[in-house]
Design a protein around this motif. Sequence first.
Motif, PDB file in Angstrom:
ATOM      1  N   TRP A 161       0.828  -1.210   0.000  1.00  0.00           N
ATOM      2  CA  TRP A 161       0.000   0.000   0.000  1.00  0.00           C
ATOM      3  C   TRP A 161       0.860   1.258   0.000  1.00  0.00           C
ATOM      4  O   TRP A 161       0.506   2.263  -0.625  1.00  0.00           O
ATOM      5  CB  TRP A 161      -0.949  -0.010   1.194  1.00  0.00           C
ATOM      6  CG  TRP A 161      -1.895  -1.167   1.162  1.00  0.00           C
ATOM      7  CD1 TRP A 161      -1.964  -2.199   2.043  1.00  0.00           C
ATOM      8  CD2 TRP A 161      -2.908  -1.427   0.181  1.00  0.00           C
ATOM      9  NE1 TRP A 161      -2.945  -3.086   1.678  1.00  0.00           N
ATOM     10  CE2 TRP A 161      -3.552  -2.638   0.543  1.00  0.00           C
ATOM     11  CE3 TRP A 161      -3.341  -0.762  -0.964  1.00  0.00           C
ATOM     12  CZ2 TRP A 161      -4.585  -3.188  -0.201  1.00  0.00           C
ATOM     13  CZ3 TRP A 161      -4.381  -1.310  -1.704  1.00  0.00           C
ATOM     14  CH2 TRP A 161      -4.989  -2.497  -1.332  1.00  0.00           C
ATOM     15  N   PHE A 162       1.990   1.224   0.698  1.00  0.00           N
ATOM     16  CA  PHE A 162       2.921   2.348   0.636  1.00  0.00           C
ATOM     17  C   PHE A 162       3.451   2.520  -0.785  1.00  0.00           C
ATOM     18  O   PHE A 162       3.639   3.645  -1.265  1.00  0.00           O
ATOM     19  CB  PHE A 162       4.083   2.141   1.616  1.00  0.00           C
ATOM     20  CG  PHE A 162       3.819   2.633   2.996  1.00  0.00           C
ATOM     21  CD1 PHE A 162       4.034   3.965   3.337  1.00  0.00           C
ATOM     22  CD2 PHE A 162       3.354   1.779   3.978  1.00  0.00           C
ATOM     23  CE1 PHE A 162       3.791   4.426   4.615  1.00  0.00           C
ATOM     24  CE2 PHE A 162       3.095   2.225   5.259  1.00  0.00           C
ATOM     25  CZ  PHE A 162       3.311   3.561   5.588  1.00  0.00           C
ATOM     26  N   SER A 163       3.715   1.411  -1.466  1.00  0.00           N
ATOM     27  CA  SER A 163       4.214   1.473  -2.847  1.00  0.00           C
ATOM     28  C   SER A 163       3.192   2.145  -3.751  1.00  0.00           C
ATOM     29  O   SER A 163       3.542   2.971  -4.600  1.00  0.00           O
ATOM     30  CB  SER A 163       4.526   0.070  -3.363  1.00  0.00           C
ATOM     31  OG  SER A 163       5.569  -0.522  -2.619  1.00  0.00           O
ATOM     32  N   ILE A 164       1.932   1.783  -3.581  1.00  0.00           N
ATOM     33  CA  ILE A 164       0.883   2.403  -4.387  1.00  0.00           C
ATOM     34  C   ILE A 164       0.765   3.887  -4.064  1.00  0.00           C
ATOM     35  O   ILE A 164       0.656   4.730  -4.964  1.00  0.00           O
ATOM     36  CB  ILE A 164      -0.457   1.681  -4.147  1.00  0.00           C
ATOM     37  CG1 ILE A 164      -0.383   0.243  -4.682  1.00  0.00           C
ATOM     38  CG2 ILE A 164      -1.611   2.435  -4.814  1.00  0.00           C
ATOM     39  CD1 ILE A 164      -1.585  -0.607  -4.328  1.00  0.00           C
ATOM     40  N   PHE A 166       0.551  -4.502  -7.215  1.00  0.00           N
ATOM     41  CA  PHE A 166       0.846  -4.397  -5.787  1.00  0.00           C
ATOM     42  C   PHE A 166      -0.375  -4.652  -4.903  1.00  0.00           C
ATOM     43  O   PHE A 166      -0.244  -5.116  -3.767  1.00  0.00           O
ATOM     44  CB  PHE A 166       1.377  -3.002  -5.453  1.00  0.00           C
ATOM     45  CG  PHE A 166       2.809  -2.767  -5.833  1.00  0.00           C
ATOM     46  CD1 PHE A 166       3.796  -3.658  -5.472  1.00  0.00           C
ATOM     47  CD2 PHE A 166       3.178  -1.630  -6.534  1.00  0.00           C
ATOM     48  CE1 PHE A 166       5.126  -3.438  -5.810  1.00  0.00           C
ATOM     49  CE2 PHE A 166       4.496  -1.386  -6.873  1.00  0.00           C
ATOM     50  CZ  PHE A 166       5.476  -2.299  -6.509  1.00  0.00           C
ATOM     51  N   SER A 167      -1.561  -4.318  -5.365  1.00  0.00           N
ATOM     52  CA  SER A 167      -2.742  -4.295  -4.508  1.00  0.00           C
ATOM     53  C   SER A 167      -3.168  -5.693  -4.067  1.00  0.00           C
ATOM     54  O   SER A 167      -3.241  -6.629  -4.869  1.00  0.00           O
ATOM     55  CB  SER A 167      -3.900  -3.619  -5.241  1.00  0.00           C
ATOM     56  OG  SER A 167      -5.095  -3.729  -4.490  1.00  0.00           O
ATOM     57  N   THR A 168      -3.492  -5.826  -2.799  1.00  0.00           N
ATOM     58  CA  THR A 168      -4.020  -7.079  -2.276  1.00  0.00           C
ATOM     59  C   THR A 168      -5.362  -7.411  -2.925  1.00  0.00           C
ATOM     60  O   THR A 168      -5.678  -8.587  -3.160  1.00  0.00           O
ATOM     61  CB  THR A 168      -4.204  -6.977  -0.763  1.00  0.00           C
ATOM     62  OG1 THR A 168      -2.975  -6.546  -0.159  1.00  0.00           O
ATOM     63  CG2 THR A 168      -4.603  -8.310  -0.153  1.00  0.00           C
ATOM     64  N   LEU A 224       5.188 -10.086   0.687  1.00  0.00           N
ATOM     65  CA  LEU A 224       5.071 -10.515   2.075  1.00  0.00           C
ATOM     66  C   LEU A 224       3.952  -9.746   2.775  1.00  0.00           C
ATOM     67  O   LEU A 224       3.224 -10.295   3.612  1.00  0.00           O
ATOM     68  CB  LEU A 224       6.399 -10.290   2.800  1.00  0.00           C
ATOM     69  CG  LEU A 224       6.492 -10.820   4.229  1.00  0.00           C
ATOM     70  CD1 LEU A 224       6.269 -12.322   4.256  1.00  0.00           C
ATOM     71  CD2 LEU A 224       7.830 -10.459   4.849  1.00  0.00           C
ATOM     72  N   ALA A 225       3.788  -8.475   2.414  1.00  0.00           N
ATOM     73  CA  ALA A 225       2.696  -7.678   2.974  1.00  0.00           C
ATOM     74  C   ALA A 225       1.344  -8.256   2.565  1.00  0.00           C
ATOM     75  O   ALA A 225       0.419  -8.360   3.382  1.00  0.00           O
ATOM     76  CB  ALA A 225       2.824  -6.229   2.512  1.00  0.00           C
ATOM     77  N   VAL A 226       1.216  -8.645   1.300  1.00  0.00           N
ATOM     78  CA  VAL A 226      -0.038  -9.232   0.831  1.00  0.00           C
ATOM     79  C   VAL A 226      -0.350 -10.506   1.609  1.00  0.00           C
ATOM     80  O   VAL A 226      -1.492 -10.725   2.058  1.00  0.00           O
ATOM     81  CB  VAL A 226       0.034  -9.517  -0.679  1.00  0.00           C
ATOM     82  CG1 VAL A 226      -1.170 -10.326  -1.147  1.00  0.00           C
ATOM     83  CG2 VAL A 226       0.118  -8.212  -1.466  1.00  0.00           C
TER      84      VAL A 226
END
Length: 619
Positions: A125-128, A209-211, A149-151
């Motif tokens: 989310w920070f990347s987005i 990137f988005s979950t 890993l965040a996802v």
Amino acid sequence: MFQTPRPVESADARRLPGLDGLRALAIVLVLAYHLFPGLAPGGFLGVDVFLVVSGYLITTLLLEEHGRSGGIALRRFWVRRARRLLPALVLVVTVSAGLAALIGGDVLVGIGWQLVGALTFSYNWFSIATGADYLTQTSPELLRHLWSLAVEEQFYLLWPLVLLALLAIPRSSIRIALVSALAISSAAAMALLTGDPALDTAAASAAYFSTLTHGFGLAAGAALALLRARRSRVTAGPARARMLTDVGGVLAGLGLVGLSLVLTIDGAATYRGGLVVAVVLTLAVIASADRPESRLTTLLDAPLPRWVGERSYGLYLWHWPVIVLLGAQLPALDRANLGDTWLLGVIALTGSVLLAAASYRLVESPFRRAPHAAQPLTLRALAAVGALALLAAASTAVAQAPPRSEAAELIAAGRLAVEESQRRTDRPAPRDEEPAATVGSTLPSGDEITAIGDSVMLAAAPQLQERFPGIAIDAVVSRQMRQAPQIVRSLVESDRLRGTVVLGLGTNGPIDPETLHEVRALLGPERTLVLVSAQAPRGWTEGVNADLVDFARTYRLVELSDWRAAISPRLSLLAPDQIHPGPTGGQVYTETLVAALQRIADLPPLVDYDENPGLHRPR
């Protein structure tokens, strides 16, 4: 009296057949993609294999726990996940941030938000939010790989709650249908929101990137686990059926490898079905392996695949910081050269394997096997030391971080120079800005040249303008050759295209020779075309340059400005990304262009045989 319930088998102690071997395949694909550019252009699909495996494994374990105890111990599940993931993650982040602080420069750009995103499992989310571009991978973030890993961690946090709600639905077919619909919706959202990845890398990066749009692998794995649980007992079946299932699983695994050779990160097919195919193939491998008397399981659980699979988490954590830090520390290695690319990859691979093996033995295993009630004193001491080391490394790295990369600074300076030139288009250039006389035929002046390019041309813009006052530069970050016909057509229709056209596109993706022929046709026979070769540590640049050379040989008024050959012996004149020229590199870029224009100017005039009948036409 309250009694502590008997601990159920954790995801770390309970092994499902073949999953370690499948993890091994996934990490090999990822390593091939990142460490050896061009070897597996679609190796990034290894991440989707990991996601499917995680969705399947975690759901299976939670369902088994629910079947035994009638519920899910949420706190115990989350503690197990933290014990499994955090120790190795903290070690990697601490060491990476500390080494980056020692090296300094571009590797520290954005390190503050990277650390926050990594340690809160919100990196994607920070990347987005920051507009990180996953597709171009120019000046990549030190911890960029932690988006996946965040996802996964977001899935671990929310999925047990969702699963409890699903288990309240009496019919298993409805549960499976709902989770399958969730997977299909996520995949459809990725396809719809991506657009053309080659033209809109921001939208494609956000979808990647988005979950919500990249969570279909997790949901698909969960759906398979629900389907498997519905069949309370899986029998071995007839020998012929077992053989066909094994063959299907092997073919699915080979299909994953084949898919990694054809997909590309900037190809529309990747986002509009390619990753879905990878997920389906992974499901097929799991379904084939997780059954009685599976011969595929014997293959996947062989010692080497199992060893790699057990350490796949550490390999994933370590490999990316290793390659980024090595690239920053060893800028003399020309990653655009195949031999040096593989040399750097081999060094990074060796280091990653050693670090992952040490992490697995000394950090991951001790924490994972600690008693459930309380960790030993030594582990608590290690955790405290790790936290202090992380705080020190993070503070030092953040304090030294530059606001933006050197390449970004060069691009910004070039963009400013172009904008200033456009504001002065109505003013005649001063006489002392005119270039010195050139030996030989006269070169075109700046007001006779249109230059169309990408961020490399932007970085060299100040030097181009100094040498060719009045040159019209139309350069945009991440532009690709496929956009050239549309740009040229627009300039022709508005009567703004000049007699000499310089085309500097090829850094950001492969090219189609037909695009060059289309541009040549739009220019007409009276205009001159100069093509600039590409210098970038990318797997496609060799093919791009070969196509440019072949095309330049086809037409008389087409010449190659061989930027790649001119700058290769002097890579220190480029930014650390080994793509964008600094001021002296910009002079080399300009001088190479001057030489190409001079070769065209020195061409002998064409002979008109119709007006000179006495001349013999060559046969």
